[in-house]
Design a protein around this motif. Sequence first.
Motif, PDB file in Angstrom:
ATOM      1  N   LYS A  81      54.864 109.088 -30.347  1.00 14.22           N
ATOM      2  CA  LYS A  81      55.477 110.061 -29.666  1.00 14.22           C
ATOM      3  C   LYS A  81      54.399 111.272 -30.120  1.00 14.22           C
ATOM      4  CE  LYS A  81      60.073 108.295 -30.734  1.00 14.22           C
ATOM      5  NZ  LYS A  81      60.354 108.019 -29.206  1.00 14.22           N
ATOM      6  N   SER A  87      52.795 118.139 -31.814  1.00 12.03           N
ATOM      7  CA  SER A  87      53.581 117.530 -33.005  1.00 12.03           C
ATOM      8  C   SER A  87      53.357 115.803 -32.675  1.00 12.03           C
ATOM      9  CB  SER A  87      54.666 117.917 -33.130  1.00 12.03           C
ATOM     10  OG  SER A  87      55.497 117.794 -31.836  1.00 12.03           O
ATOM     11  N   THR A  88      53.383 115.245 -33.598  1.00 12.33           N
ATOM     12  CA  THR A  88      53.187 113.837 -33.687  1.00 12.33           C
ATOM     13  C   THR A  88      54.551 113.154 -34.266  1.00 12.33           C
ATOM     14  OG1 THR A  88      51.933 113.647 -35.692  1.00 12.33           O
ATOM     15  CG2 THR A  88      50.794 113.820 -33.548  1.00 12.33           C
ATOM     16  N   ASP A  89      54.922 112.059 -33.880  1.00 14.35           N
ATOM     17  CA  ASP A  89      56.276 111.100 -34.582  1.00 14.35           C
ATOM     18  C   ASP A  89      56.096 109.621 -34.251  1.00 14.35           C
ATOM     19  OD1 ASP A  89      58.325 110.971 -35.789  1.00 14.35           O
ATOM     20  OD2 ASP A  89      59.541 112.089 -34.850  1.00 14.35           O
ATOM     21  N   SER A 108      53.335 109.268 -36.728  1.00 11.19           N
ATOM     22  CA  SER A 108      53.654 110.330 -37.619  1.00 11.19           C
ATOM     23  C   SER A 108      52.859 110.317 -38.815  1.00 11.19           C
ATOM     24  CB  SER A 108      55.006 109.931 -38.097  1.00 11.19           C
ATOM     25  OG  SER A 108      54.981 108.543 -38.761  1.00 11.19           O
TER      26      SER A 108
END
Length: 294
Positions: free
Chosen positions: A64, A97-99, A103
């Motif tokens: 993500k 942003s990373t997820d 993450s």
Amino acid sequence: MKNTGHLLFLLALSVLFRPALAIDLQPGDIVAPPPNVTVATLSYVNSQNNDLFQNGVNTGADPKLESNSVFLRLTHTYSIGSLPAVSFVQTGTGALSTDGSLSAFPGSKGMTDSSIVTAIWPYSNHATRTYLGLAAYLFLPTGEYSNAKAFNLGSNRYAQALQMGYQRPVTKNIDAAVAVDSTWFGANSACAAACLSNQNLQLTQKPLYTAQAGPIYKINQTYTVGATYVYVTGGETAWNGVERNNTLVTQRYFLSGVAHTRVGRFTVQYGNDITTMNGFMESNRFIVRYAKAF
């Protein structure tokens, strides 16, 4: 996560590809402008990527990656001889942003890469609504970049692009617009984490080619809508001259709505990828723009 290093490699290159996919023409961009007009444009762009492909196959990973950016563009129109022309400078700030399966990797915040663009119209006829425009782009490495991070807002390299656009009427209220462009990339000599290395490698990239086409429907003097299909190919990368076999082939679309009001021009846009060969498939791209002439 299966094959973590290879997954990271593909994801990192997906981030590098994204700046080159930003040469989207909005309804009205191919129409030759009147001279001696200065315009300030403020844009908000949200992009979400949730699937990762390798050689046309979904890897099944759960990455993500979301970016939110704000861009400021200053534009001025003029004439070169008898030909309409325009130049603009654009820069911005944002957050990446990373997820999910990403993450563990830090995101990125700060400035984006900037661009300087000049366009000229060898042919323009307002009476017949027929236009042929040429544009040259220079992308500057002003964005936030760290060789210790795989994900960066900036690309740490220069790039140049040439674009040609053509527009003509199909019916009384509908025009057809087509454009092609080519982007050439300079080298990033400080590619470490994104190149899966403890020391800097040189990242190079082959030219990227884009074609886009679609109708533009002028509802009335205030509202205009458009639909655009985009095909992108090329852009294979190499580390220290070793090619990575990651040619990009992507099809995508976006829909645009424009309102010309007394306080300025508002544009809303939505789109996503239809198919992609390597890297992320963008699931959502939402853009809002406000432009004011003065």
